[in-house]
Design an enzyme around this catalytic site. Structure first.
Site, PDB file in Angstrom:
ATOM      1  N   GLU A   1       0.833  -1.196   0.000  1.00 20.16           N
ATOM      2  CA  GLU A   1       0.000   0.000   0.000  1.00 20.16           C
ATOM      3  C   GLU A   1       0.870   1.249   0.000  1.00 20.16           C
ATOM      4  OE1 GLU A   1      -2.708   1.360  -0.398  1.00 20.16           O
ATOM      5  OE2 GLU A   1      -4.377   0.485   0.674  1.00 20.16           O
ATOM      6  N   ASP A   2       0.323   2.349  -0.484  1.00 18.66           N
ATOM      7  CA  ASP A   2       1.024   3.615  -0.406  1.00 18.66           C
ATOM      8  C   ASP A   2       0.876   4.227   0.979  1.00 18.66           C
ATOM      9  OD1 ASP A   2      -1.693   4.153  -0.752  1.00 18.66           O
ATOM     10  OD2 ASP A   2      -1.420   5.648  -2.316  1.00 18.66           O
TER      11      ASP A   2
ATOM     12  N   ASP B   1      -4.245   4.944   6.414  1.00 19.62           N
ATOM     13  CA  ASP B   1      -4.710   5.982   7.342  1.00 19.62           C
ATOM     14  C   ASP B   1      -5.861   5.434   8.184  1.00 19.62           C
ATOM     15  OD1 ASP B   1      -6.616   6.177   5.274  1.00 19.62           O
ATOM     16  OD2 ASP B   1      -5.826   8.072   4.560  1.00 19.62           O
TER      17      ASP B   1
ATOM     18  N   THR C   1      -9.113   0.093   3.928  1.00 12.75           N
ATOM     19  CA  THR C   1      -8.706  -0.690   2.758  1.00 12.75           C
ATOM     20  C   THR C   1      -7.939  -1.939   3.166  1.00 12.75           C
ATOM     21  OG1 THR C   1      -8.653   1.291   1.364  1.00 12.75           O
ATOM     22  CG2 THR C   1      -7.413  -0.632   0.592  1.00 12.75           C
TER      23      THR C   1
ATOM     24  N   PHE D   1      -2.164  15.521   4.513  1.00 12.46           N
ATOM     25  CA  PHE D   1      -2.423  15.043   3.161  1.00 12.46           C
ATOM     26  C   PHE D   1      -1.159  15.212   2.336  1.00 12.46           C
ATOM     27  CE2 PHE D   1      -3.954  15.103  -1.179  1.00 12.46           C
ATOM     28  CZ  PHE D   1      -4.809  14.017  -1.171  1.00 12.46           C
TER      29      PHE D   1
ATOM     30  N   ARG E   1       1.358  12.338  -8.949  1.00 13.02           N
ATOM     31  CA  ARG E   1       1.929  11.012  -8.710  1.00 13.02           C
ATOM     32  C   ARG E   1       3.388  10.931  -9.161  1.00 13.02           C
ATOM     33  NH1 ARG E   1      -2.156   7.491  -7.374  1.00 13.02           N
ATOM     34  NH2 ARG E   1      -4.191   7.892  -8.295  1.00 13.02           N
TER      35      ARG E   1
END
Length: 189
Positions: free
Chosen positions: A97-98, A101, A105, A150, A163
């Site tokens: 995963e990136d 939080d 997911t 963020f 990205r």
């Protein structure tokens, strides 16, 4: 008008990815690994990680959606692109995963893949926001723990943009400054 301020340099990211790859290579020594990249955000991190891991491996990709173009997760995780269960059954899988939080997911994916009877499931995330977690879950390999901020770049986007940045950054409004002391980025959990 807004600006992008660097949070983690490309050198810092590269160094940490190598450290994670070394640990994963040691943990799965003499075993085969299936890396499952969560698209789209984790594709750059996962590619760098896969090249640095010294193991025989398979690379698979899936796509889920919980953000859309927003800065906050909707809380609803939807499978957009899945993996054939034959590629998971009896395998050591590493979900890449990136960012974790809320954990929605990863929680969803852990339940999803457990039904496919893998040999083992571990989670690797470039970033972890411990303060935002809504699930009691274990992230086995963490690049950096970050506060609720963020971030963009190195695969992470805002509205599909940014990205491609080689560093991790934050968008700040004109007149604002990023409080570097409040960031307190830490390697691992």
């Amino acid at each position: 008008m807004s600006n992008i301020e660097e949070v983690l340099s490309s050198d810092e990211l590269e160094e940490r990815v190598q450290e994670l790859a070394d640990q994963i290579s040691e943990d799965y020594k003499d075993e085969e690994l299936t890396i499952i990249t969560v698209l789209n955000g984790a594709f750059i991190f996962s590619a760098d990680l896969a090249r640095a891991i010294d193991l025989p491996m398979h690379c698979e990709f899936l796509k889920v959606s919980s953000y859309g173009d927003a800065k906050v997760s909707s809380g609803n995780v939807k499978m957009v692109l899945d993996i054939d269960s034959k590629k998971v059954e009896g395998k050591n899988i590493l979900i890449v995963e990136d960012i974790v939080d809320t954990g929605n997911t990863v929680h969803f994916l852990n339940q999803h893949f457990t039904k496919m009877n893998p040999k083992s499931i571990k989670i690797c995330s470039l970033l972890l926001k411990k303060d935002a977690l809504k699930h009691d879950l274990k992230v086995d390999y963490v690049g950096f723990s970050i506060p609720t901020l963020f971030v963009i770049g190195y695969g992470l986007d805002y509205g599909g943009l940014y990205r491609d940045l080689p560093f991790l950054g934050a968008i700040v409004e004109d007149g604002e400054n990023l409080d570097r002391e409040a960031l307190a980025l830490e390697k691992g959990q």
